[in-house]
Design a protein around this motif. Structure first.
Motif, short mmCIF file in Angstrom:
data_model
loop_
_atom_site.label_atom_id
_atom_site.label_comp_id
_atom_site.label_asym_id
_atom_site.label_seq_id
_atom_site.Cartn_x
_atom_site.Cartn_y
_atom_site.Cartn_z
N UNK A 242 0.89 -1.13 -0.18
CA UNK A 242 -0.02 -0.03 0.00
C UNK A 242 1.14 1.36 -0.24
N UNK A 243 0.52 2.15 -0.88
CA UNK A 243 1.23 3.38 -0.99
C UNK A 243 0.73 4.62 -0.37
N UNK A 244 -0.73 4.51 -0.37
CA UNK A 244 -1.63 5.38 0.47
C UNK A 244 -3.09 4.78 0.25
N UNK A 245 -4.10 5.51 0.77
CA UNK A 245 -5.31 4.88 0.94
C UNK A 245 -6.25 4.58 -0.27
N UNK A 246 -5.60 4.96 -1.48
CA UNK A 246 -6.26 4.78 -2.75
C UNK A 246 -5.10 4.10 -3.76
N UNK A 303 -11.52 1.74 -10.20
CA UNK A 303 -12.58 0.92 -10.61
C UNK A 303 -12.69 -0.35 -9.81
N UNK A 304 -13.43 -1.25 -10.17
CA UNK A 304 -13.67 -2.50 -9.40
C UNK A 304 -12.42 -3.41 -9.45
N UNK A 305 -11.92 -3.59 -10.61
CA UNK A 305 -10.52 -4.29 -10.93
C UNK A 305 -9.39 -3.81 -10.09
N UNK A 306 -9.11 -2.53 -10.17
CA UNK A 306 -8.09 -1.88 -9.37
C UNK A 306 -8.05 -1.78 -8.01
N UNK A 307 -9.55 -1.69 -7.62
CA UNK A 307 -9.67 -1.61 -6.30
C UNK A 307 -9.39 -3.07 -5.38
N UNK A 339 7.86 17.13 -16.22
CA UNK A 339 6.99 16.03 -16.00
C UNK A 339 5.89 16.62 -15.11
N UNK A 340 4.61 15.93 -15.41
CA UNK A 340 3.39 16.55 -14.79
C UNK A 340 2.67 15.29 -14.46
N UNK A 341 2.39 14.97 -13.15
CA UNK A 341 1.72 13.72 -12.78
C UNK A 341 0.40 14.29 -11.87
N UNK A 342 -0.60 13.34 -12.00
CA UNK A 342 -1.83 13.54 -11.11
C UNK A 342 -2.24 12.10 -10.58
N UNK A 343 -2.74 11.87 -9.48
CA UNK A 343 -3.17 10.26 -9.14
C UNK A 343 -2.33 9.23 -9.72
N UNK A 344 -2.93 8.06 -10.16
CA UNK A 344 -2.12 6.87 -10.57
C UNK A 344 -1.23 7.35 -11.67
N UNK A 345 -1.15 8.42 -12.06
CA UNK A 345 -0.35 8.60 -13.18
C UNK A 345 1.12 8.97 -12.67
N UNK A 346 1.42 8.81 -11.34
CA UNK A 346 2.68 9.05 -10.81
C UNK A 346 3.60 7.73 -11.09
N UNK A 347 2.88 6.67 -11.54
CA UNK A 347 3.61 5.48 -11.68
C UNK A 347 4.58 5.47 -12.92
N UNK A 372 -1.86 15.69 1.20
CA UNK A 372 -0.46 15.28 1.24
C UNK A 372 -0.54 13.85 1.21
N UNK A 373 -1.60 13.36 1.57
CA UNK A 373 -1.77 11.63 1.87
C UNK A 373 -1.80 11.14 0.55
#
Length: 455
Positions: A242-246, A303-307, A339-347, A372-373
């Motif tokens: 786990x990296x964070x809550x989501x 989504x369902x799968x990624x969750x 480089x500009x990232x948001x959400x899961x785009x950080x990967x 920050x979380x």
């Protein structure tokens, strides 16, 4: 945000010109195929096709059906993972072309049905529903064609943006799988009831060749070879972190995993042999390229799968197809890289940053998050030598402004028109950032985007 500058570096030359030429070749090939279908139609059109309104309408209906059938094959080939297409264009652009053709296919299928019914009505002077019933009763394989047509329309409608947003990826995926059944059902009708094939053996052979070639490409590159390749590497989950809550990271290990040829910025299509994952395969970007026999993806709960990813157990067998995508470091051709990232785009951005730094670049990362979380992998990024990380935290409503709008970005980097940008994140954020950069006079060819969607 304070202004940022970046030191000069050796320019990384890419293959943009080569890909542009290859993309044109693909378009030319598709256009010649379309011209071939027109020639097939014209060669077998009766001389009396324009004698009566009924014959004109029927002929147009037949043409729209042939064009629609050809474009369906083209759609399937675009996403059949044919290596030459993928190298020439990139899977992300092929998917975009596939979507664009979808609207044309739906329109041509509807035109075919309507014009054929109207043609029968005019010929027999019947009401519309009488003409429809007459087609069902008197034309061979019409019932199967009707079922296939309904399936095509369902697939087309499910891809409409306003409907797609209300469907889970899993539902969308299974609806689209019905395309293969629809192609088979309508193909039978084309051979047995299509006047351009029943009475013309050359057209018939060419049409069968088109469908057999399409089927062979799908079976070879979407099923047989990926299965053989996945079995050779036999990747397994070794850890779920786990990296964070989501967001979670999934680590894989496998035989000769380095031979996959995965590069920073690539994504792969993963099917986990575990309950809740068997039914669908999903695209996820790589956040750490293979090294030391292991590889990592970082996944946001979208989504369902990624969750359900966070519930994977170590030892789970994984079938991974790919790699795909041209969101790679060799596209960079300027001294300054943002480089500009948001959400899961950080990967993928994290993997890209590592490769760019390894090549001697000193990129700047603008990391957008609501809190920050939500800053997954932040400590890892901040520890990367040569990478400047700028977290941009807060909701627009709370900040009172948009930190990705023109004024904020101009204050952050005054000379953005001299920079090159790689953007990965939710579609809305990516579109907003690209619009901002274009307003600040960054040329389009220096703006590279990777959206977190394959559908």
């Amino acid at each position: 945000m304070s202004a940022v500058t970046a030191p000069r570096r050796e320019v990384i030359r890419g293959t943009r010109a080569t890909r542009a030429r290859s993309s044109i070749v693909v378009r030319i090939v598709m256009t010649f195929g379309l011209m071939g279908v027109l020639a097939m139609w014209w060669s077998s059109v009766p001389a009396s096709f324009a004698v009566t309104p009924a014959s004109v309408v029927t002929t147009i209906g037949e043409l729209s059906g042939m064009l629609g059938a050809y474009l369906v094959c083209a759609q399937v080939l675009l996403i059949a993972r044919v290596p030459w297409f993928e190298r020439a264009v990139g899977l992300d652009r092929l998917v975009a072309w596939h979507r664009t053709l979808g609207a044309s296919v739906v329109l041509l299928v509807i035109t075919h049905v309507v014009f054929m019914v109207v043609g029968v009505d005019l010929l027999a002077q019947k009401l519309p529903w009488s003409g429809f019933l007459s087609l069902l009763q008197n034309y061979p394989d019409m019932l199967t064609a009707l079922i296939g047509t309904i399936a095509f329309l369902a697939v087309g409608l499910s891809s409409a943006r306003w409907i797609r947003t209300k469907l889970s990826y899993e539902v969308w995926y299974w609806i689209h799988l019905s395309t293969y059944a629809a192609i088979f059902l309508t193909f039978l009708h084309q051979l047995s009831g299509g006047t351009h094939f029943v009475n013309d053996p050359i057209n018939r052979v060419l049409w069968i060749g088109l469908y057999l070639g399409t089927a062979a490409a799908v079976l070879t590159w979407r099923f047989v070879l990926p299965t053989v390749d996945a079995w050779q590497h036999r990747m397994r989950v070794v850890a779920v972190v786990p990296e964070n809550a989501g967001t979670v990271s999934v680590w894989f290990a496998g035989k000769r995993i380095h031979e996959l040829g995965v590069r920073a910025g690539n994504f792969m299509i993963f099917r986990f042999l575990s309950w809740g994952h068997l039914g669908t395969a999903h695209p996820y970007s790589v956040s750490r390229v293979p090294a030391g026999g292991q590889m990592r993806i970082t996944v946001g709960a979208l989504g369902d799968h990624s969750t359900l990813i966070r519930d994977l157990k170590p030892g789970t067998l994984v079938f991974a197809e790919g790699p795909f995508g041209h969101f790679t470091a060799d596209r960079a051709s300027r001294d300054h890289i943002l480089l500009i990232a948001g959400g899961a785009g950080i990967g993928p951005i994290r993997a890209l940053a590592e490769e760019l730094v390894g090549r001697g670049a000193r990129p700047v990362l603008l990391y957008r998050a609501h809190s920050a979380e939500n800053l997954a992998l932040l400590a890892e990024l901040q520890a990367m030598p040569g990478l400047a990380v700028v977290p941009v935290i807060g909701r627009r409503a709370d900040l009172g402004y948009d930190p990705l709008d023109v004024d904020a970005m101009r204050r952050f980097i005054p000379d953005l028109h001299n920079w090159e940008a790689f953007i990965c994140g939710p579609e809305g954020m990516a579109e907003r950032v690209e619009a901002t950069l274009r307003t600040l006079r960054m040329p389009r060819r220096f703006i590279h985007r990777e959206e977190l969607s394959m559908s």
